[in-house]
Each structure stands twice: as structure tokens, then as C-alpha cells.
Motif scaffolding. Structure first.
Motif, PDB file in Angstrom:
ATOM      1  N   GLY A 101     111.627  13.967  46.784  1.00 22.83           N
ATOM      2  CA  GLY A 101     110.421  13.876  47.609  1.00 22.83           C
ATOM      3  C   GLY A 101     110.057  12.420  47.832  1.00 22.83           C
ATOM      4  O   GLY A 101     110.208  11.579  46.931  1.00 22.83           O
ATOM      5  N   ILE A 102     109.592  12.107  49.024  1.00 24.66           N
ATOM      6  CA  ILE A 102     109.184  10.742  49.382  1.00 24.66           C
ATOM      7  C   ILE A 102     107.741  10.773  49.865  1.00 24.66           C
ATOM      8  O   ILE A 102     107.358  11.632  50.668  1.00 24.66           O
ATOM      9  CB  ILE A 102     110.071  10.171  50.499  1.00 24.66           C
ATOM     10  CG1 ILE A 102     111.533  10.144  50.066  1.00 24.66           C
ATOM     11  CG2 ILE A 102     109.616   8.762  50.886  1.00 24.66           C
ATOM     12  CD1 ILE A 102     112.489   9.799  51.193  1.00 24.66           C
ATOM     13  N   ILE A 103     106.944   9.846  49.369  1.00 24.94           N
ATOM     14  CA  ILE A 103     105.565   9.715  49.837  1.00 24.94           C
ATOM     15  C   ILE A 103     105.251   8.238  50.026  1.00 24.94           C
ATOM     16  O   ILE A 103     105.694   7.394  49.229  1.00 24.94           O
ATOM     17  CB  ILE A 103     104.563  10.373  48.856  1.00 24.94           C
ATOM     18  CG1 ILE A 103     103.154  10.404  49.454  1.00 24.94           C
ATOM     19  CG2 ILE A 103     104.572   9.685  47.498  1.00 24.94           C
ATOM     20  CD1 ILE A 103     102.177  11.257  48.659  1.00 24.94           C
ATOM     21  N   GLY A 104     104.529   7.906  51.083  1.00 25.26           N
ATOM     22  CA  GLY A 104     104.153   6.528  51.360  1.00 25.26           C
ATOM     23  C   GLY A 104     102.717   6.260  50.947  1.00 25.26           C
ATOM     24  O   GLY A 104     101.816   7.019  51.306  1.00 25.26           O
ATOM     25  N   LEU A 105     102.532   5.183  50.188  1.00 26.16           N
ATOM     26  CA  LEU A 105     101.189   4.736  49.810  1.00 26.16           C
ATOM     27  C   LEU A 105     100.985   3.352  50.442  1.00 26.16           C
ATOM     28  O   LEU A 105     101.193   2.326  49.801  1.00 26.16           O
ATOM     29  CB  LEU A 105     101.034   4.672  48.290  1.00 26.16           C
ATOM     30  CG  LEU A 105     101.395   5.930  47.492  1.00 26.16           C
ATOM     31  CD1 LEU A 105     101.017   5.758  46.017  1.00 26.16           C
ATOM     32  CD2 LEU A 105     100.750   7.174  48.055  1.00 26.16           C
ATOM     33  N   PRO A 106     100.634   3.311  51.728  1.00 21.81           N
ATOM     34  CA  PRO A 106     100.620   2.059  52.494  1.00 21.81           C
ATOM     35  C   PRO A 106      99.341   1.246  52.295  1.00 21.81           C
ATOM     36  O   PRO A 106      98.566   1.014  53.222  1.00 21.81           O
ATOM     37  CB  PRO A 106     100.750   2.551  53.940  1.00 21.81           C
ATOM     38  CG  PRO A 106     100.037   3.878  53.929  1.00 21.81           C
ATOM     39  CD  PRO A 106     100.286   4.474  52.568  1.00 21.81           C
ATOM     40  N   PHE A 107      99.158   0.750  51.079  1.00 19.86           N
ATOM     41  CA  PHE A 107      97.922   0.054  50.729  1.00 19.86           C
ATOM     42  C   PHE A 107      98.236  -1.330  50.190  1.00 19.86           C
ATOM     43  O   PHE A 107      98.991  -1.474  49.221  1.00 19.86           O
ATOM     44  CB  PHE A 107      97.166   0.861  49.665  1.00 19.86           C
ATOM     45  CG  PHE A 107      95.822   0.300  49.302  1.00 19.86           C
ATOM     46  CD1 PHE A 107      94.876   0.029  50.282  1.00 19.86           C
ATOM     47  CD2 PHE A 107      95.503   0.058  47.980  1.00 19.86           C
ATOM     48  CE1 PHE A 107      93.626  -0.476  49.942  1.00 19.86           C
ATOM     49  CE2 PHE A 107      94.258  -0.450  47.630  1.00 19.86           C
ATOM     50  CZ  PHE A 107      93.321  -0.709  48.612  1.00 19.86           C
ATOM     51  N   SER A 108      97.677  -2.362  50.809  1.00 19.86           N
ATOM     52  CA  SER A 108      97.902  -3.730  50.314  1.00 19.86           C
ATOM     53  C   SER A 108      96.657  -4.604  50.450  1.00 19.86           C
ATOM     54  O   SER A 108      96.743  -5.823  50.386  1.00 19.86           O
ATOM     55  CB  SER A 108      99.076  -4.382  51.066  1.00 19.86           C
ATOM     56  OG  SER A 108      98.836  -4.431  52.454  1.00 19.86           O
ATOM     57  N   LYS A 109      95.503  -3.952  50.596  1.00 23.42           N
ATOM     58  CA  LYS A 109      94.274  -4.733  50.749  1.00 23.42           C
ATOM     59  C   LYS A 109      93.834  -5.398  49.454  1.00 23.42           C
ATOM     60  O   LYS A 109      92.984  -6.278  49.469  1.00 23.42           O
ATOM     61  CB  LYS A 109      93.154  -3.841  51.285  1.00 23.42           C
ATOM     62  CG  LYS A 109      93.350  -3.453  52.746  1.00 23.42           C
ATOM     63  CD  LYS A 109      92.132  -2.766  53.315  1.00 23.42           C
ATOM     64  CE  LYS A 109      92.324  -2.492  54.807  1.00 23.42           C
ATOM     65  NZ  LYS A 109      91.150  -1.859  55.428  1.00 23.42           N
ATOM     66  N   THR A 110      94.376  -4.964  48.326  1.00 18.45           N
ATOM     67  CA  THR A 110      94.003  -5.579  47.052  1.00 18.45           C
ATOM     68  C   THR A 110      95.001  -6.655  46.630  1.00 18.45           C
ATOM     69  O   THR A 110      94.955  -7.131  45.493  1.00 18.45           O
ATOM     70  CB  THR A 110      93.914  -4.511  45.944  1.00 18.45           C
ATOM     71  OG1 THR A 110      95.151  -3.798  45.873  1.00 18.45           O
ATOM     72  CG2 THR A 110      92.777  -3.534  46.216  1.00 18.45           C
TER      73      THR A 110
END
Length: 312
Positions: free
Chosen positions: A38-47
Motif C-alpha cells: 500500500g502507498i499513501i502520500g503525506l504531502p506536508f512540509s510546512k514545518t
């Protein structure tokens, strides 16, 4: 009207009838479907402590899967039978960091609850995504061991700026999600960390392997020994691959590049070795910044890391 060449429903990309690309074995998740990975994207880089477009990395890494075939010439084995389910990307809240971290953890947990795949790949994003992701796996499995490829400890204090991409493992330790002795850090680089965080790692029993250790002992030996140790005390093992562990010559698309890191070969070999262990259930790949990359070199290496994790 009929066209001689145009077909609006078809992809005009060149297709060799004898070649299966990795992306061809990927499907979008639908209820009832099963797959190996399974692949999931967590596209978060604001921190991110430094400016980063790592939020764009899930899409560039997925695209890079089209550069590789399912056939391993070294093993003379075709992995076209290995299937992938893509759960898509988690929508990020535009301003609320805590809400975003909650969404990330809930989404990874929901992916696990489908029980559709035996292994999981989490695409960041900056390293801050490891805190909610590993927390979700701890809820599912219990005792989690972590092998972290990284130039940095990521044990920064939370007083100077709150949760950032420099704090995920401190957050996990202080929340009791993982124990210090169950955290292994590989590739910690010279002149890249503060003394206070090296001492914090030592005080909490974190197993730290610097680049000097890698050069003297060899990365295969280190990973083999740590896998053997972890499997005696945890219920699952999670791999966390910060691409800045790799030397800047091989991975220029990271916010914190530097010399003296791992070679691409060392990273690929060690991930493949770790992935052979049945207790290894998940891997995240973080800190790929497409905005700083050169000809998608770092995204392509990250995609190759995925292959070494999947095709074991």
C-alpha cells in the motif's frame, strides 16, 4: 469523424510489448481490492526548518516509478506479480499544523484498517510526518522498532518552534510511542548536529551509528545486527529513510544536503537487507525537495528505494 493517429482515450506514451514498468502494477485503492504493498502520500512540509517543497515529493516519486521495470537482472527475477494499491494523498490543512498532523495519523490508521496490503510505503513530505505515521503503526501493532537513515538525530527541543521536521523522534520518545533502545539511527553525519542532541540520544538509549561507524563496520553489518536485536523486543519494525542521509552528490534534491554521506548503493543495499525481515512492515521516505532537485535525481533514487523495499 475518425482520426488516423489521434485517440483521445489512449495514452500516447511509448510502450514496449515486452517491458512492464513498475507504475503499471499500481492501482488506486477501492474497497475490496487487495495488493502486496500500500502507498499513501503525506504531502506536508510546512514545518520544515528550512524552506522546502517536499510537499510535492509524493507525486514526483510516483512519477519516477515509470523509469523502472519490474525485472531484476541481478536476480534474474521478474516482480510483475507484485501489486500496489495507492491510497492517494492526505489533504493538508492550509494553516493548522496540529489539525494536519491529526489528519495524517488518522489517514495512515485508516489505511491499515483496510487490511488490504502486507507492507506499506509512506511518501513524505518532510520528516515531521514520521511522528503521526509511526504513532498510527504503534496503535495497530504495539511495540514498534525504528531504523532511521538520517544525517541528523531529529531530536530537537520543541520549545524553539514547536513540532518541526527536526523533532519527530523526540516527539515519539516523549509521547511514549517508541522506546529509545528501539530507535536505531544510521548515517549520522559529522558537523550536522548539536552536542545537546547527541547527549539526549545517549541518555535515552538510542542506538546511534555515525558515518564513521558505517565506514569502519560496513552498513550491512550494522543493519543486520540491529535487525537481529530489534526482532527480539518489538512487534514490528518501521524503516524511516531521510534522503539527506545520502551524500549530496547522489541526492541533490534535499533541503539539508551535505558531503560525507551514504552512497546511493549503501542506502539501496541496506534497505533491501532490512526489508527481508518479516517484521519490517512499513517504510517512509522523506525530505525529497523537487524544487531543489537536478533532473529528478533524488526522486528517482527514492523510487529505487521503494523497489528495494517491495522486491525482496
Amino acid at each position: 469523424m475518425s482520426f488516423r493517429y489521434l485517440n483521445p482515450k489512449e495514452n500516447t506514451k511509448f510502450k514496449d510489448r515486452h517491458t512492464i514498468k513498475v507504475e503499471d502494477r499500481k492501482q488506486w485503492y477501492e474497497k475490496g481490492k487487495k495488493a502486496d504493498v500500500g502507498i499513501i502520500g503525506l504531502p506536508f512540509s510546512k514545518t520544515s526548518i528550512s524552506y522546502s517543497t517536499a510537499s510535492e515529493a509524493p507525486s514526483t516519486i510516483r512519477n519516477a516509478l515509470g523509469s523502472y521495470t519490474t525485472y531484476s537482472g541481478e536476480k534474474d527475477e521478474d516482480y510483475s506479480n507484485v501489486t500496489m494499491l495507492d491510497y492517494g494523498d492526505v489533504p493538508i490543512h492550509p494553516t493548522d499544523t496540529e489539525e494536519t498532523l491529526k489528519r495524517l495519523q488518522v489517514s495512515v490508521m485508516e489505511m491499515l484498517e483496510t487490511e488490504a496490503c502486507e507492507k506499506s510505503i509512506i511518501l513524505g513530505g518532510d520528516h515531521g510526518i514520521s511522528f503521526p505515521s509511526i504513532s498510527a503503526f504503534q496503535q495497530k501493532y504495539g511495540r514498534v522498532g525504528v531504523i532511521q537513515w538520517d544525517a541528523h538525530h531529529d531530536l530537537r527541543n520543541l520549545e524553539d518552534g514547536g513540532r518541526t521536521n527536526g523533532t519527530p523522534f523526540r516527539s515519539l520518545l516523549e509521547a511514549g510511542v517508541i522506546k529509545g533502545e528501539n530507535l536505531v539511527q544510521v548515517g549520522i553525519r559529522d558537523f550536522s548536529n548539536a552536542k545537546a542532541y547527541a547527549e539526549y540520544a545517549k541518555e535515552h538509549g538510542v542506538h546511534v551509528h555515525t558515518m564513521q561507524d558505517v565506514e569502519e563496520k560496513g552498513i550491512r553489518s550494522i543493519v543486520s545486527e540491529e535487525i537481529a536485536r530489534l526482532k527480539e523486543s518489538v512487534d514490528m519494525i518501521y524503516l524511516s529513510v531521510d534522503m539527506d542521509a545520502v551524500d549530496q552528490a547522489f541526492a541533490p534534491g534535499c533541503p539539508a544536503i551535505g558531503p560525507g554521506g551514504l552512497t546511493a548503493g549503501e542506502l539501496l543495499t541496506s534497505v533491501a537487507l532490512a526489508a527481508k525481515e518479516p517484521l519490517v512492515k512499513a517504510m517512509d521516505i522523506v525530505e525529497v525537495d523537487p524544487g531543489k532537485d537536478v533532473r529528478d535525481m533524488t526522486s528517482r533514487l527514492a523510487a529505487h528505494v521503494m523497489l528495494r523495499f517491495m522486491y525482496t
